[in-house]
Design a protein around this motif. Structure first.
Motif, PDB file in Angstrom:
ATOM      1  N   HIS A   1       4.576  23.740 -12.692  1.00 26.34           N
ATOM      2  CA  HIS A   1       5.108  22.413 -12.358  1.00 26.34           C
ATOM      3  C   HIS A   1       4.172  21.686 -11.398  1.00 26.34           C
ATOM      4  CE1 HIS A   1       8.822  23.909 -14.097  1.00 26.34           C
ATOM      5  NE2 HIS A   1       8.753  24.937 -13.275  1.00 26.34           N
ATOM      6  N   TYR A   2       4.205  20.366 -11.493  1.00 24.86           N
ATOM      7  CA  TYR A   2       3.378  19.510 -10.651  1.00 24.86           C
ATOM      8  C   TYR A   2       4.259  18.381 -10.140  1.00 24.86           C
ATOM      9  CZ  TYR A   2      -0.700  16.452  -9.623  1.00 24.86           C
ATOM     10  OH  TYR A   2      -1.642  15.650  -9.038  1.00 24.86           O
ATOM     11  N   TRP A   3       4.510  18.385  -8.853  1.00 27.81           N
ATOM     12  CA  TRP A   3       5.340  17.373  -8.218  1.00 27.81           C
ATOM     13  C   TRP A   3       4.451  16.435  -7.406  1.00 27.81           C
ATOM     14  CZ3 TRP A   3      10.748  16.875  -8.247  1.00 27.81           C
ATOM     15  CH2 TRP A   3      11.456  17.923  -8.871  1.00 27.81           C
ATOM     16  N   LEU A   4       4.660  15.146  -7.564  1.00 24.38           N
ATOM     17  CA  LEU A   4       3.991  14.146  -6.740  1.00 24.38           C
ATOM     18  C   LEU A   4       5.055  13.343  -6.008  1.00 24.38           C
ATOM     19  CD1 LEU A   4       1.309  12.840  -9.256  1.00 24.38           C
ATOM     20  CD2 LEU A   4       0.900  14.217  -7.212  1.00 24.38           C
ATOM     21  N   ILE A   5       4.715  12.895  -4.813  1.00 31.47           N
ATOM     22  CA  ILE A   5       5.647  12.091  -4.032  1.00 31.47           C
ATOM     23  C   ILE A   5       4.892  10.875  -3.501  1.00 31.47           C
ATOM     24  CG2 ILE A   5       5.263  13.459  -1.937  1.00 31.47           C
ATOM     25  CD1 ILE A   5       8.319  13.107  -1.368  1.00 31.47           C
ATOM     26  N   ALA A   6       5.554   9.722  -3.533  1.00 30.27           N
ATOM     27  CA  ALA A   6       4.949   8.458  -3.109  1.00 30.27           C
ATOM     28  C   ALA A   6       5.636   7.962  -1.842  1.00 30.27           C
ATOM     29  CB  ALA A   6       5.081   7.417  -4.210  1.00 30.27           C
TER      30      ALA A   6
ATOM     31  N   MET B   1       0.843  -1.184   0.000  1.00 29.64           N
ATOM     32  CA  MET B   1       0.000   0.000   0.000  1.00 29.64           C
ATOM     33  C   MET B   1       0.887   1.245   0.000  1.00 29.64           C
ATOM     34  SD  MET B   1      -3.105   1.311   0.471  1.00 29.64           S
ATOM     35  CE  MET B   1      -3.740   2.857   1.015  1.00 29.64           C
ATOM     36  N   ILE B   2       0.634   2.126  -0.936  1.00 31.92           N
ATOM     37  CA  ILE B   2       1.378   3.383  -0.980  1.00 31.92           C
ATOM     38  C   ILE B   2       0.408   4.550  -0.939  1.00 31.92           C
ATOM     39  CG2 ILE B   2       3.330   2.403  -2.243  1.00 31.92           C
ATOM     40  CD1 ILE B   2       2.238   3.920  -4.745  1.00 31.92           C
ATOM     41  N   THR B   3       0.965   5.678  -0.570  1.00 31.15           N
ATOM     42  CA  THR B   3       0.223   6.931  -0.580  1.00 31.15           C
ATOM     43  C   THR B   3       0.937   7.872  -1.529  1.00 31.15           C
ATOM     44  OG1 THR B   3      -0.352   6.623   1.745  1.00 31.15           O
ATOM     45  CG2 THR B   3      -0.588   8.849   0.853  1.00 31.15           C
ATOM     46  N   ILE B   4       0.184   8.479  -2.428  1.00 29.17           N
ATOM     47  CA  ILE B   4       0.753   9.451  -3.365  1.00 29.17           C
ATOM     48  C   ILE B   4       0.029  10.769  -3.140  1.00 29.17           C
ATOM     49  CG2 ILE B   4       1.149  10.068  -5.779  1.00 29.17           C
ATOM     50  CD1 ILE B   4       0.920   7.031  -6.431  1.00 29.17           C
ATOM     51  N   ARG B   5       0.809  11.841  -3.006  1.00 25.65           N
ATOM     52  CA  ARG B   5       0.203  13.158  -2.840  1.00 25.65           C
ATOM     53  C   ARG B   5       1.059  14.202  -3.533  1.00 25.65           C
ATOM     54  NH1 ARG B   5       3.272  16.035   0.519  1.00 25.65           N
ATOM     55  NH2 ARG B   5       4.303  15.038   2.271  1.00 25.65           N
ATOM     56  N   GLU B   6       0.450  15.373  -3.741  1.00 23.68           N
ATOM     57  CA  GLU B   6       1.203  16.475  -4.328  1.00 23.68           C
ATOM     58  C   GLU B   6       2.250  16.943  -3.322  1.00 23.68           C
ATOM     59  OE1 GLU B   6       0.549  20.671  -6.727  1.00 23.68           O
ATOM     60  OE2 GLU B   6      -1.206  19.588  -5.982  1.00 23.68           O
ATOM     61  N   ALA B   7       3.445  17.164  -3.818  1.00 19.90           N
ATOM     62  CA  ALA B   7       4.538  17.632  -2.965  1.00 19.90           C
ATOM     63  C   ALA B   7       4.407  19.134  -2.733  1.00 19.90           C
ATOM     64  CB  ALA B   7       5.880  17.316  -3.610  1.00 19.90           C
TER      65      ALA B   7
ATOM     66  N   PHE C   1       8.779   9.494  -6.860  1.00 19.71           N
ATOM     67  CA  PHE C   1       8.273  10.843  -7.097  1.00 19.71           C
ATOM     68  C   PHE C   1       8.136  11.070  -8.587  1.00 19.71           C
ATOM     69  CE2 PHE C   1      12.681  11.296  -7.891  1.00 19.71           C
ATOM     70  CZ  PHE C   1      12.821  12.368  -8.746  1.00 19.71           C
ATOM     71  N   SER C   2       7.484  12.176  -8.927  1.00 20.89           N
ATOM     72  CA  SER C   2       7.419  12.589 -10.325  1.00 20.89           C
ATOM     73  C   SER C   2       7.379  14.107 -10.398  1.00 20.89           C
ATOM     74  CB  SER C   2       6.179  12.007 -11.010  1.00 20.89           C
ATOM     75  OG  SER C   2       5.015  12.571 -10.451  1.00 20.89           O
ATOM     76  N   LYS C   3       7.753  14.595 -11.575  1.00 24.75           N
ATOM     77  CA  LYS C   3       7.680  16.028 -11.871  1.00 24.75           C
ATOM     78  C   LYS C   3       7.082  16.188 -13.257  1.00 24.75           C
ATOM     79  CE  LYS C   3      10.352  20.210 -12.753  1.00 24.75           C
ATOM     80  NZ  LYS C   3      11.680  20.754 -13.056  1.00 24.75           N
ATOM     81  N   VAL C   4       6.073  17.054 -13.352  1.00 25.58           N
ATOM     82  CA  VAL C   4       5.427  17.369 -14.618  1.00 25.58           C
ATOM     83  C   VAL C   4       5.585  18.862 -14.865  1.00 25.58           C
ATOM     84  CG1 VAL C   4       3.225  17.419 -15.863  1.00 25.58           C
ATOM     85  CG2 VAL C   4       3.745  15.510 -14.316  1.00 25.58           C
ATOM     86  N   ASN C   5       5.893  19.211 -16.098  1.00 29.01           N
ATOM     87  CA  ASN C   5       5.942  20.608 -16.525  1.00 29.01           C
ATOM     88  C   ASN C   5       4.725  20.854 -17.406  1.00 29.01           C
ATOM     89  OD1 ASN C   5       8.569  21.050 -15.347  1.00 29.01           O
ATOM     90  ND2 ASN C   5       9.387  19.849 -17.038  1.00 29.01           N
ATOM     91  N   TRP C   6       3.900  21.823 -17.024  1.00 28.01           N
ATOM     92  CA  TRP C   6       2.664  22.081 -17.754  1.00 28.01           C
ATOM     93  C   TRP C   6       2.901  22.867 -19.036  1.00 28.01           C
ATOM     94  CZ3 TRP C   6      -0.379  18.735 -15.980  1.00 28.01           C
ATOM     95  CH2 TRP C   6      -0.602  18.525 -14.617  1.00 28.01           C
ATOM     96  N   SER C   7       2.131  22.529 -20.057  1.00 26.70           N
ATOM     97  CA  SER C   7       2.045  23.278 -21.323  1.00 26.70           C
ATOM     98  C   SER C   7       3.406  23.553 -21.957  1.00 26.70           C
ATOM     99  CB  SER C   7       1.285  24.594 -21.097  1.00 26.70           C
ATOM    100  OG  SER C   7      -0.006  24.324 -20.611  1.00 26.70           O
ATOM    101  N   LYS C   8       4.137  22.489 -22.213  1.00 32.24           N
ATOM    102  CA  LYS C   8       5.459  22.588 -22.829  1.00 32.24           C
ATOM    103  C   LYS C   8       5.378  22.151 -24.300  1.00 32.24           C
ATOM    104  CE  LYS C   8       8.896  23.064 -20.753  1.00 32.24           C
ATOM    105  NZ  LYS C   8       9.758  24.176 -20.442  1.00 32.24           N
TER     106      LYS C   8
END
Length: 175
Positions: A59-64, A1-7, A74-81
């Motif tokens: 930017h949109y960062w998620l951390i697990a 079981m993991i939890t993912i949320r916005e960093a 974790f992940s990093k997304v760059n919007w509208s590139k």
């Protein structure tokens, strides 16, 4: 079981630590020790992370986290590139890494699904990324999620020219 949320900015040190650890686990073989250290010092510097995490409009960062509260990915997304080799813009999945010990548990799919949902909610038309040309496992993972290869762009380390494959997924396919 993991939890993912916005960093958030409070996660800066945790993101830095998990970012450096996961990158070393997956990519230390494509750099010299000095080259790797230089790359990580820039890519995961406190100032770069502060700017990026502090700019959620771009930017949109998620951390697990695992069930013990330890960061495992974790992940990093760059919007509208702009998408290389395409006449479109979209959400760029710049980073998505898990510890090697967490591979094969379906966590990458969970994280990618959250990213795709967020991109659709923002009306980003496409989700795109680049992946090492030599990383066929990652390419297959993304293909199974509906991504297709657009072409190759240059990428080199202090060891070699490797190349990256640009992959893209239409988030609102037309009939």
């Amino acid at each position: 079981m993991i939890t993912i949320r916005e960093a958030t900015i409070e996660d800066l040190q945790t993101l830095r630590d998990i970012g450096i650890k996961t990158y070393k686990e997956h990519f230390s073989d494509i750099w010299t020790a000095a080259g790797l250290q230089n790359f990580l010092s820039e890519d995961f510097s406190v100032s770069e992370l502060q700017k990026s995490i502090g700019s959620p409009i771009n930017h949109y960062w998620l951390i697990a986290f695992d069930d013990k509260g330890q960061a495992i990915g974790f992940s990093k997304v760059n919007w509208s590139k702009p998408i290389p080799m395409a006449d479109h813009v979209g959400a760029e999945l710049q980073k998505i890494y898990y510890l090697k010990s967490q591979a094969g548990k379906g966590y990458g799919k969970q994280l990618l699904q959250l990213i795709q949902d967020a991109a659709q909610n923002r009306n980003e038309g496409f989700l795109w990324l680049d992946v090492l040309k030599t990383n066929s496992n990652a390419q297959r993972f993304y293909e199974n999620f509906g991504f297709r290869a657009l072409g190759e762009i240059p990428f080199s380390t202090d060891v070699a020219e490797i190349g990256m494959i640009v992959m893209c997924r239409d988030l609102f396919p037309r009939a």
